[in-house]
Write a protein that holds these residues in place. Structure first.
Motif, PDB file in Angstrom:
ATOM      1  N   GLY A 104       0.825  -1.206   0.000  1.00  0.00           N
ATOM      2  CA  GLY A 104       0.000   0.000   0.000  1.00  0.00           C
ATOM      3  C   GLY A 104       0.859   1.255   0.000  1.00  0.00           C
ATOM      4  N   GLU A 105       1.932   1.215   0.808  1.00  0.00           N
ATOM      5  CA  GLU A 105       2.821   2.379   0.877  1.00  0.00           C
ATOM      6  C   GLU A 105       3.534   2.598  -0.454  1.00  0.00           C
ATOM      7  N   ARG A 106       3.939   1.498  -1.071  1.00  0.00           N
ATOM      8  CA  ARG A 106       4.616   1.634  -2.372  1.00  0.00           C
ATOM      9  C   ARG A 106       3.703   2.300  -3.389  1.00  0.00           C
ATOM     10  N   GLN A 107       2.429   1.891  -3.330  1.00  0.00           N
ATOM     11  CA  GLN A 107       1.495   2.474  -4.275  1.00  0.00           C
ATOM     12  C   GLN A 107       1.349   3.971  -4.039  1.00  0.00           C
ATOM     13  N   ARG A 108       1.335   4.339  -2.760  1.00  0.00           N
ATOM     14  CA  ARG A 108       1.219   5.771  -2.455  1.00  0.00           C
ATOM     15  C   ARG A 108       2.456   6.509  -2.959  1.00  0.00           C
ATOM     16  N   VAL A 109       3.624   5.869  -2.850  1.00  0.00           N
ATOM     17  CA  VAL A 109       4.846   6.494  -3.377  1.00  0.00           C
ATOM     18  C   VAL A 109       4.709   6.710  -4.887  1.00  0.00           C
ATOM     19  N   GLU A 110       4.149   5.708  -5.565  1.00  0.00           N
ATOM     20  CA  GLU A 110       3.946   5.834  -7.016  1.00  0.00           C
ATOM     21  C   GLU A 110       3.040   7.019  -7.338  1.00  0.00           C
ATOM     22  N   ILE A 111       1.968   7.147  -6.564  1.00  0.00           N
ATOM     23  CA  ILE A 111       1.028   8.247  -6.824  1.00  0.00           C
ATOM     24  C   ILE A 111       1.707   9.589  -6.511  1.00  0.00           C
ATOM     25  N   LEU A 112       2.446   9.621  -5.395  1.00  0.00           N
ATOM     26  CA  LEU A 112       3.162  10.843  -5.031  1.00  0.00           C
ATOM     27  C   LEU A 112       4.127  11.247  -6.134  1.00  0.00           C
ATOM     28  N   LYS A 113       4.756  10.245  -6.736  1.00  0.00           N
ATOM     29  CA  LYS A 113       5.712  10.508  -7.802  1.00  0.00           C
ATOM     30  C   LYS A 113       5.011  11.210  -8.964  1.00  0.00           C
ATOM     31  N   ALA A 114       3.827  10.688  -9.310  1.00  0.00           N
ATOM     32  CA  ALA A 114       3.080  11.299 -10.414  1.00  0.00           C
ATOM     33  C   ALA A 114       2.678  12.727 -10.049  1.00  0.00           C
ATOM     34  N   LEU A 115       2.228  12.919  -8.801  1.00  0.00           N
ATOM     35  CA  LEU A 115       1.779  14.248  -8.396  1.00  0.00           C
ATOM     36  C   LEU A 115       2.954  15.213  -8.297  1.00  0.00           C
ATOM     37  N   PHE A 116       4.101  14.689  -7.881  1.00  0.00           N
ATOM     38  CA  PHE A 116       5.301  15.528  -7.784  1.00  0.00           C
ATOM     39  C   PHE A 116       5.665  16.065  -9.156  1.00  0.00           C
ATOM     40  N   HIS A 117       5.409  15.250 -10.173  1.00  0.00           N
ATOM     41  CA  HIS A 117       5.686  15.690 -11.542  1.00  0.00           C
ATOM     42  C   HIS A 117       4.521  16.484 -12.112  1.00  0.00           C
ATOM     43  N   ASP A 118       3.719  17.061 -11.216  1.00  0.00           N
ATOM     44  CA  ASP A 118       2.625  17.965 -11.575  1.00  0.00           C
ATOM     45  C   ASP A 118       1.572  17.314 -12.447  1.00  0.00           C
ATOM     46  N   ALA A 119       1.228  16.073 -12.152  1.00  0.00           N
ATOM     47  CA  ALA A 119       0.159  15.427 -12.909  1.00  0.00           C
ATOM     48  C   ALA A 119      -1.173  16.064 -12.538  1.00  0.00           C
ATOM     49  N   ARG A 120      -1.947  16.385 -13.558  1.00  0.00           N
ATOM     50  CA  ARG A 120      -3.306  16.870 -13.317  1.00  0.00           C
ATOM     51  C   ARG A 120      -4.328  15.792 -13.676  1.00  0.00           C
ATOM     52  N   ILE A 121      -3.838  14.805 -14.437  1.00  0.00           N
ATOM     53  CA  ILE A 121      -4.677  13.672 -14.799  1.00  0.00           C
ATOM     54  C   ILE A 121      -3.919  12.415 -14.389  1.00  0.00           C
ATOM     55  N   LEU A 122      -4.556  11.566 -13.604  1.00  0.00           N
ATOM     56  CA  LEU A 122      -3.870  10.387 -13.098  1.00  0.00           C
ATOM     57  C   LEU A 122      -4.600   9.137 -13.599  1.00  0.00           C
ATOM     58  N   VAL A 123      -3.856   8.230 -14.188  1.00  0.00           N
ATOM     59  CA  VAL A 123      -4.452   6.966 -14.628  1.00  0.00           C
ATOM     60  C   VAL A 123      -4.012   5.879 -13.652  1.00  0.00           C
ATOM     61  N   LEU A 124      -4.974   5.188 -13.062  1.00  0.00           N
ATOM     62  CA  LEU A 124      -4.666   4.112 -12.123  1.00  0.00           C
ATOM     63  C   LEU A 124      -5.077   2.791 -12.768  1.00  0.00           C
ATOM     64  N   ASP A 125      -4.101   1.931 -13.002  1.00  0.00           N
ATOM     65  CA  ASP A 125      -4.384   0.652 -13.658  1.00  0.00           C
ATOM     66  C   ASP A 125      -4.557  -0.428 -12.603  1.00  0.00           C
ATOM     67  N   GLU A 126      -5.770  -0.862 -12.412  1.00  0.00           N
ATOM     68  CA  GLU A 126      -6.113  -1.883 -11.417  1.00  0.00           C
ATOM     69  C   GLU A 126      -5.383  -1.678 -10.095  1.00  0.00           C
ATOM     70  N   PRO A 127      -5.613  -0.528  -9.460  1.00  0.00           N
ATOM     71  CA  PRO A 127      -4.808  -0.197  -8.282  1.00  0.00           C
ATOM     72  C   PRO A 127      -5.091  -1.085  -7.076  1.00  0.00           C
ATOM     73  N   THR A 128      -6.264  -1.697  -7.012  1.00  0.00           N
ATOM     74  CA  THR A 128      -6.600  -2.422  -5.786  1.00  0.00           C
ATOM     75  C   THR A 128      -6.272  -3.899  -5.862  1.00  0.00           C
ATOM     76  N   ALA A 129      -5.718  -4.355  -7.010  1.00  0.00           N
ATOM     77  CA  ALA A 129      -5.465  -5.785  -7.180  1.00  0.00           C
ATOM     78  C   ALA A 129      -4.544  -6.318  -6.095  1.00  0.00           C
ATOM     79  N   VAL A 130      -3.654  -5.464  -5.574  1.00  0.00           N
ATOM     80  CA  VAL A 130      -2.658  -5.948  -4.624  1.00  0.00           C
ATOM     81  C   VAL A 130      -2.949  -5.512  -3.195  1.00  0.00           C
ATOM     82  N   LEU A 131      -4.096  -4.867  -2.970  1.00  0.00           N
ATOM     83  CA  LEU A 131      -4.352  -4.289  -1.651  1.00  0.00           C
ATOM     84  C   LEU A 131      -5.368  -5.091  -0.849  1.00  0.00           C
ATOM     85  N   THR A 132      -5.306  -4.996   0.478  1.00  0.00           N
ATOM     86  CA  THR A 132      -6.378  -5.539   1.307  1.00  0.00           C
ATOM     87  C   THR A 132      -7.578  -4.606   1.158  1.00  0.00           C
TER      88      THR A 132
END
Lengths: 355, 505
Positions: B151-179
């Motif tokens: 879960g934390e890794r995924q948040r790091v991935e999202i943070l990375k996208a936001l850090f690069h000023d993403a205004r549109i975020l595509v999440l590909d099956e984000p919950t497949a690996v989460l509880t």
């Protein structure tokens, strides 16, 4: 911009077309240095052609040269199909030759129909032993067989020098490091009177046919291919991966050993350290050029032998260096590798900034 | 939610050879909106996203993205860098993080020139902290990514996208690996981000999630947009019908009386290198006529359990019995002989040999069978007929039985494996992620076959990360966490979710 995408179905045509096209392209490319050397290229290639097909002698010489290449090409093919990188065919060839000399120079007095099979079997066993070691180290400890087989070549060559200065040395050789001659009963007979071409060629062709049948039709060949293509899935499906690799190694080494027997008992009659001008290494090129097909190995061995023999004739007649042969062989290999890439991938040109 | 447009895909088409991957697809995305993109495998979702990111060039159609001022600008097609510059970010299903770097360094990665003299960590940390504050995407920035939870890794991935000023975020099956609990956290974070003005394209197979948290749903089928519906107006049946074109048949299940045990694990311990590959004193019984589902978050010992039952590893302690017979040798042939059919997790890697033919792949587990081999040679006639029959019975479609197995689609590869496994009438079937990545039709077929084998009297050990699948197919559910197997004794989603997270219930 250029983009590369894999093809869904590589065409069957490519499989046969690419090696042929590559060989022709390599010959054409070789014309450039040939012209630069000041030779008339048409005359040069004419001489080359004459050197191969010009006479029965020329043709049989070419086949004599192809014989060891068929053996070493098969050795590489059988190992490479299992993704076992046997770079040690050169050493295994010398082990086979040493075994043939050890048995075939008077140790045993027997008629030819016993002695010839005997030296073939002992030579094959010696070659097999030479590859079994690296394969054991690979399956047991994960030692990289590229390194072990390659380095073993040098060890075997030095061992050979020791033997030729010691136990295998011909007492009548006036100090030259060479073995006693093979006894007459153990010599592989000539195929055509007064020509050097010998029964080794027939044995090599039979080996190629057997290898082809075993690879495509036998359970052993099935396992070998399965392990080579996807070891994880083969293991999951219950195939003994390590056992299969060991058996591939033994067969590959044995075939390389036969190359040594064939050269020493069919052509030279005695063993020296220059028995093979790198047949073991050229066998790898032969196998790759053949797309790892045993029958293809026969054709590509004949092609490479033709280039070498033809270039010899050409260099004598035209006064250009016979290193041109190495150039043609190397370039045809590069062409095949590039061609194989083209067969598997599609190269697409995309327009930059189209929108 | 503001109504201003941020992304517009206009009539995008893309064909590969004769296959139309996308046929005049138009999609609009607004500021602060969560748009769900649904469709079976091969419906064209991936192709569409690849065109958005410049990995493919569309045959026709245009893409427009709003710039920082909100003015729509045409996007240069076929250039990934252009997509990044336009503020489009993507979080892949499989993370693209360097495990030996800290979370912060991973976020910074790619934002600096290769030749810059030194990191400007201080400013970067400030910017990341601000993003965390706004969105609630908590992650330990100075910890190495290798030590972070999924879960934390995924948040790091999202943070990375936001850090690069993403205004549109595509999440590909984000919950497949989460509880389920981690997934809920993710949805909360996304809620906060969209309030902040971010727009999200959410790709998922899980209808429940799509309904719970997106604003609008777009359904693709055979490369075409077949439906667009406001989530408020949708329910599971409506969407499922859009996706497959007809009502989905619910897998019929009847009650079966469990018979004698076919698989017993008795205090099995496997000391693996890490959590993924260890089992701790696991006890498990699978009876005839019974499906036992193993629920759990990926990487909690499922692969050790699967490898053990497949014969790929031996236990360090404990015993295993099949049909009452103790297993002494843990090798794949021994397991096959004991009557275990194995459907591997990674069907491309462990299930088939891509460069060998369909017919050959169908007999690869039966090389000792006298019908296959006579005096060491393959019986080609039998192999061909066997392949023709099985491809017909199991509906394996492809370029033919002599074509390489790699040319089959994922669903057909799975059908090939099913045919191979079920033909041997196994006593126990290990089904490891049997429907992952399959489209609805193929997944239903797999489920139907498994339940058919259950009626026949086989025991089935189902390992799946898809809780819905476990709930739908299992007679009994066990939860695996950190190498421990615990009987669930319930089919309550929340309770099982808590157990998957390792809580005592």
């Amino acid at each position: 911009m250029i983009r590369i995408e894999p093809r869904e179905t590589p065409s069957r045509w490519w499989t046969f077309g690419i090696p042929v096209a590559s060989a022709l392209l390599a010959l054409m490319l070789a014309a450039i240095p040939l012209a630069a050397a000041g030779a008339n290229i048409f005359e040069a290639y004419g001489q080359m052609f004459k050197g191969i097909f010009g006479s029965t002698f020329a043709f049989t010489e070419m086949l004599t040269r192809a014989t060891p290449l068929i053996f070493t090409g098969l050795a590489a093919t059988l190992a490479f199909r299992a993704k076992l990188w046997n770079i040690g065919a050169e050493g295994q060839l010398y082990l086979g030759a040493m075994a043939a000399v050890a048995v075939g120079t008077g140790l045993i007095d027997a008629p030819g129909f016993i002695l010839i099979p005997l030296i073939l079997v002992t030579g094959a066993m010696a070659g097999a032993a030479g590859m079994a070691g690296p394969a054991y180290l690979k399956t047991r400890f994960g030692a990289d067989e590229v390194v072990t087989t390659l380095l073993l070549n040098f060890i075997i060559l030095i061992f050979l020098q020791m033997m030729l200065e010691g136990p295998l040395k011909d007492p009548m050789s006036l100090g030259w490091p060479q073995s006693s001659p093979i006894v007459d009963a153990a010599v592989l007979p000539q195929l055509i009177p007064r020509m050097r071409l010998h029964w080794g060629l027939i044995i090599a062709l039979v080996a190629a046919v057997i290898a082809q049948i075993m690879l495509s039709k036998s359970v052993w060949g099935f396992k070998l291919r399965a392990v080579g293509e996807n070891a994880a899935a083969a293991l999951h499906a219950g195939i003994g991966v390590k056992r299969t690799l060991m058996s591939a190694a033994i067969v590959s080494g044995a075939v390389a050993g036969l190359a040594g027997v064939s050269e020493v008992a069919g052509l030279r009659g005695y063993l020296t350290t220059d028995l093979s001008p790198g047949y073991g290494y050229t066998g790898i090129v032969v196998a790759m050029l053949a797309g790892l097909s045993p029958i293809g190995v026969v054709i590509s061995a004949i092609f490479i032998a033709s280039v070498f023999v033809g270039a010899d004739t050409m260099s004598r007649a035209m006064g250009v260096s016979s290193y041109l042969a190495d150039l043609v062989v190397a370039m045809s290999l590069i062409c095949v590798l590039v061609g194989g890439f083209v067969a598997r991938f599609r190269i697409i040109r995309t327009n930059k900034g189209e929108s | 939610m503001s109504n201003s447009l941020v992304l517009s895909l206009n009539n995008l088409s893309k064909r590969f050879g004769t296959v139309v991957a996308n046929d005049t697809v138009s999609i609009e995305l607004h500021r602060g909106e969560v748009l769900s993109l649904l469709g079976e495998n091969g419906a064209g979702k991936t192709t569409l996203m690849n065109m958005l990111f410049g990995h493919y060039v569309p045959d026709s159609g245009t893409i427009e993205v709003a710039d920082a001022k909100g003015v729509m600008q045409p996007l240069t097609l076929g250039h990934p860098q252009a997509a990044l510059n336009a503020g489009i970010g993507m979080v892949h299903q499989h993370f693209t993080l360097a495990e030996n770097l800290t979370a912060l360094d991973n976020i910074l990665l790619g934002s600096e020139s290769l030749f810059s003299w030194r990191h400007n960590r201080k400013a970067a940390r400030k910017k990341v902290s601000e993003i965390i504050e706004r969105t609630g995407l908590a992650a330990p920035l100075d910890e190495k990514v290798g030590n972070l939870s999924v879960g934390e890794r995924q948040r790091v991935e999202i943070l990375k996208a936001l850090f690069h000023d993403a205004r549109i975020l595509v999440l590909d099956e984000p919950t497949a690996v989460l509880t389920p609990q981690e997934a809920d956290t993710l949805f909360e974070n996304i809620g906060a981000m969209t309030k902040d003005g971010l727009s999200v394209i959410f790709i998922s197979h899980k209808l429940r999630e799509v309904l719970a948290f997106s604003h609008r749903i777009v359904v693709l089928r055979h490369g075409k947009k077949v439906g667009e519906i406001a989530t408020a107006d949708a329910d599971e049946r409506v969407i499922a019908r859009m996706m497959v074109g007809a009502d989905t048949p619910t897998t019929p299940r009847d009650t079966q009386t469990p018979g004698a045990p076919v698989l017993e694990l008795d205090n099995i311990t496997v000391k693996g290198k890490n959590m993924r590959t260890s089992l701790r004193a696991a006890n498990l019984v699978v009876r005839a006529h019974e499906v036992v589902g193993i629920a759990g978050v990926s990487g909690n010992g499922q692969s050790a359990l699967a490898q053990l039952v497949s014969g790929l590893i031996s236990p360090d302690a404990g015993e295993m019995q099949v049909d009452g017979q103790q297993i002494l040798k843990f090798t794949p042939p021994a397991m096959l002989k004991a009557g275990i059919g194995r459907i591997p997790e990674d069907r491309h890697h462990d299930g088939v040999i891509g460069a060998m033919s369909v017919a050959e792949n169908l007999i690869i587990e039966r090389l000792q069978d006298p019908a296959i081999r006579k005096r060491g040679f393959l019986q080609q006639k039998y192999i061909q007929e066997n392949a023709k029959q099985l491809c017909k019975d199991y509906d394996v479609r492809g370029p033919g039985i002599d074509a390489d197995a790699r040319l089959l689609s994922g669903g057909n590869i799975q059908k090939l494996i099913l045919a191979r496994v079920f033909e041997c009438t196994p006593r126990l079937i290990l089904a490891n992620q049997p429907t992952r990545g399959l489209d609805l039709g193929a997944a239903n077929e797999v489920a139907r076959r498994l339940l058919e084998a259950r009626i026949r009297g086989a025991g089935i050990l189902l390992i799946s990360e898809d809780l819905d699948e476990v709930l739908a197919l299992s007679d009994r559910i066990m939860v695996i966490h950190d190498g421990h197997l615990v009987e669930a004794n319930t089919d309550d989603r929340e309770t099982i979710g808590l157990m998957m997270a390792g809580e005592q219930v």
